[in-house]
Design an enzyme around this catalytic site. Structure first.
Site, short mmCIF file in Angstrom:
data_model
loop_
_atom_site.label_atom_id
_atom_site.label_comp_id
_atom_site.label_asym_id
_atom_site.label_seq_id
_atom_site.Cartn_x
_atom_site.Cartn_y
_atom_site.Cartn_z
N HIS A 1 5.84 6.34 -2.39
CA HIS A 1 7.14 6.86 -2.66
C HIS A 1 7.14 8.44 -3.19
CE1 HIS A 1 7.62 2.47 -4.55
NE2 HIS A 1 7.98 2.64 -3.41
N CYS B 1 0.90 -1.01 0.02
CA CYS B 1 0.02 0.01 -0.04
C CYS B 1 0.76 1.31 0.14
CB CYS B 1 -0.95 -0.19 1.17
SG CYS B 1 -0.02 0.17 2.78
N ARG C 1 11.65 -5.62 6.89
CA ARG C 1 12.51 -4.87 5.84
C ARG C 1 14.11 -5.09 6.35
NH1 ARG C 1 11.74 -3.18 1.66
NH2 ARG C 1 12.95 -1.31 1.73
N ALA D 1 3.34 1.56 3.16
CA ALA D 1 4.31 0.86 2.76
C ALA D 1 5.38 1.45 2.01
CB ALA D 1 3.83 -0.69 2.25
S1 CFN Z 1 9.02 -0.45 -3.23
FE1 CFN Z 1 10.81 -0.41 -4.34
S2 CFN Z 1 12.25 0.82 -3.61
S3 CFN Z 1 10.86 -0.58 -6.55
FE2 CFN Z 1 12.14 -2.18 -5.78
S4 CFN Z 1 14.06 -1.56 -5.73
FE3 CFN Z 1 11.20 -3.90 -4.36
S5 CFN Z 1 9.07 -3.98 -3.52
MO1 CFN Z 1 10.26 -4.77 -1.93
S6 CFN Z 1 10.41 -2.76 -0.83
FE4 CFN Z 1 12.14 -3.08 -2.31
FE5 CFN Z 1 13.27 -1.15 -3.54
FE6 CFN Z 1 12.89 0.39 -5.79
FE7 CFN Z 1 9.74 -2.32 -2.97
S7 CFN Z 1 14.21 -1.81 -1.74
S8 CFN Z 1 12.56 -4.97 -2.61
S9 CFN Z 1 11.97 -4.19 -6.28
N1 CFN Z 1 11.51 -2.13 -3.98
C1 HCA Z 2 6.39 -3.73 0.82
C2 HCA Z 2 7.83 -4.12 1.24
C3 HCA Z 2 8.22 -5.19 0.53
C4 HCA Z 2 7.43 -6.59 0.79
C5 HCA Z 2 8.41 -7.85 0.51
C6 HCA Z 2 7.68 -9.27 0.35
C7 HCA Z 2 9.64 -5.38 1.03
O1 HCA Z 2 6.16 -3.47 -0.41
O2 HCA Z 2 5.61 -3.57 1.68
O3 HCA Z 2 6.58 -9.19 -0.18
O4 HCA Z 2 8.39 -10.00 -0.02
O5 HCA Z 2 10.73 -5.33 0.13
O6 HCA Z 2 10.06 -5.54 2.35
O7 HCA Z 2 8.40 -5.05 -0.75
#
Ligand code: CFN
Ligand code: HCA
Length: 528
Positions: A182, A51, A85, A54
């Site tokens: 974001h 969401c 995280r 998140a």
């Molecule tokens: S929201 Fe982003 S910020 S887009 Fe990417 S690299 Fe994932 S989903 Mo989990 S939380 Fe994580 Fe980053 Fe960019 Fe999210 S650190 S792993 S692919 N990510």
């Molecule tokens: C998020 C965080 C997440 C979830 C990870 C997952 C992360 O989007 O709420 O589903 O395993 O990287 O911690 O993307």
């Protein structure tokens, strides 16, 4: 029927109408031009998305080590976005709060009578216990619904304690995914923090790393490489990042964007406000790391820096050469599925390619169309920054640098020469027969396993164990399954070693995947 059609076949007419544009398959006819993305998920489809909260608190703000990031809401959101995280942080200066989960833990009475009092109390407590210089308040869904004025509380806190206190209205229901969060986080950092510091630079060439959240220590590995070459890393957004460093981000010469989804807004805003150039880099994958390091050196165009870059590349390559060959031999020819939230699903394809692995299915939870289709013009000349309409672009050779994400049609219309072309979206790297899915769901994941049988499926906690129970090794690309770093040269080897372990563990001998026991071909007999 091709695989795409088989996946969509089970859907009702209404669901089919929506999902058909989120699933594309690549064939000899060339790259598909479009995919539907960044739109609302269909309720009930068991999407892997998170969401807005998140994205704002969990991803962008949470990793700031010297900030008390306070969740205003019931405890679950604060705990989930903290406990799951894997952003690492140091605590050398004694100002790291990463090990704490801060929440107002709203109860029913707070929802009924209002939660501002509790929020003030929580801030008072945090000040008494930790005395931070900065507090960030993040709202969860009920706060927006009952209308607590978190901005008024932030102003009160700033006046009472003489600190920086920023309120983020990032209620989970806003937007369609993490992506809205974001954006909210970026706006707040830009408006209230960046530009408020005045620490002097210490080196000739300085950079900020944007969109590096230090999962498994990736940011540290990237920073090590850049510092070894001779750059000053002014700030990192936001892995092991700090309020104290981010205040000075506007002093850096160049912004490097590692996550291509969550933070390009800040890069663009800093370009407008402070004139700082930016471009996308990728420190995931050996070849990609080399390419990124060379591009940064080329940007500054200093012979010493270029020579240092080549020296560091040679040293690092030498260190990993033997392991690289070993894992390449073991992993070569294996097929992979890569499904993560945003940019990683593309970044990891390049790392897999370093070891001869092929990505046959891929997708994002919440990326935007440019993350799939994006083609980037990166001429060493400047395109009029105010113009977003390709027809009106003016390329002025005197200016130094600019880049712009555009779609394939408009890119072709531009008729750029090859040195000026730069491709960045995922589609460019997908081969014939492979499939890309946006906002993938549980059913589609099952169907992909059944139709493609990838050797390994990189994904997240929501589907990892379902995938493994179906007989396919799965590794979490969000948390690295508590391993890492995977960035840079050494990180690539760590990744290959983890992949090798997952694929070749003897545990697989004790499980019989369903497709070995059940028929997977379906057909109708006669004309019935
Ligand atoms: S929201 Fe982003 S910020 S887009 Fe990417 S690299 Fe994932 S989903 Mo989990 S939380 Fe994580 Fe980053 Fe960019 Fe999210 S650190 S792993 S692919 N990510
Ligand atoms: C998020 C965080 C997440 C979830 C990870 C997952 C992360 O989007 O709420 O589903 O395993 O990287 O911690 O993307």
């Amino acid at each position: 029927m091709n695989e795409r059609e088989k996946i969509l076949d089970k859907y009702s007419a209404k669901v089919f109408k929506n999902r058909k544009d989120h699933v594309v398959q690549f064939d000899n006819a060339g790259m598909p031009k479009e995919i539907a993305a960044n739109s609302r998920s269909i309720p009930g489809l068991m999407s892997n998305r998170g969401c807005c909260y998140a994205g704002c608190k969990g991803v962008v703000l949470g990793p700031l080590r010297d900030v008390v990031v306070l969740t205003h809401g019931p405890i679950g959101c604060g705990f989930y976005s903290w406990g799951t995280r894997r952003n690492k942080a140091k605590s050398e200066d004694g100002k790291s709060y990463i090990q704490y989960c801060f929440s107002t833990d709203m109860q029913e009475a707070d929802i009924v009578f209002g939660g501002e009092k509790k929020l003030r109390q929580a801030i008072e407590e945090a000040m008494e216990l930790f005395n931070p210089s900065c507090i960030m308040i993040c709202s969860t869904c009920p706060v927006g619904l009952i209308g607590d004025d978190i901005n008024a509380v932030a102003t009160w806190a700033e006046e009472k304690f003489n600190i920086k206190c920023v309120a983020y209205s990032c209620e989970g229901y806003k937007g369609v995914s993490q992506s809205a969060g974001h954006h909210i986080a970026n706006n707040g950092l830009m408006k209230s923090i960046i530009g408020t510091g005045d620490a002097p630079l210490t080196k000739k060439y300085s950079v900020n790393i944007l969109g590096e959240y230090n999962i498994g220590g990736d940011g540290w590995e990237t920073e090590r490489l850049l510092e070894k070459i001779g750059y000053e890393v002014v700030s990192i957004f936001t892995g092991d990042g700090s309020y104290e460093a981010i205040k000075n981000a506007h002093t850096a010469n160049l912004n490097l964007v590692q996550c291509h989804r969550s933070i390009n807004y800040i890069a663009e805003m800093m370009k407008t406000k402070y004139g700082i150039d930016w471009f996308k880099v990728n420190f995931i994958g050996i070849d990609e790391t080399i390419r990124s390091l060379r591009e940064i050196a080329a940007y500054f165009n200093d012979p010493t820096l270029i020579a240092n870059t080549e020296k560091v590349i040679a040293e690092e390559l030498e260190e990993v050469a033997e392991a690289r060959e070993y894992y390449k031999e073991k992993l070569h020819g294996k097929t992979a599925a890569v499904f993560v939230g945003g940019s990683r699903s593309h970044h990891y394809q390049m790392l897999l390619a370093d070891f001869g692995m092929k990505t046959i299915i891929a997708g994002y939870e919440f990326a935007h169309r440019d993350d799939y289709e994006g083609l980037e013009v990166r001429p060493n000349v400047k395109v009029d920054a105010d113009s977003r309409n390709i027809e009106e672009l003016t390329i002025t050779p005197d200016d130094k640098y600019y880049h712009l994400s555009i779609d394939k049609e408009r890119f072709d219309a531009l008729k750029l020469t090859t040195e000026l072309e730069y491709y960045k979206g995922m589609f460019k790297d997908m081969g014939d027969g492979t499939i890309a899915i946006d906002d993938f769901n549980h059913y589609e994941t099952e169907k992909l396993l059944e139709l493609f049988h990838p050797n390994i499926f990189y994904s997240g906690i929501k589907d990892k164990y379902m995938i493994q129970k179906s007989g396919t090794p799965s590794r979490q690309m969000h948390s690295y399954d508590y391993s890492g770093p995977y960035a840079g040269f050494k990180g690539a080897i760590k990744f290959a070693s983890d992949t090798y372990m997952s694929l070749f563990t003897p545990a697989w001998q004790y499980i019989t995947p369903p497709w070995r026991m059940q028929p997977t071909l379906e057909g109708k007999v006669g004309g019935a």
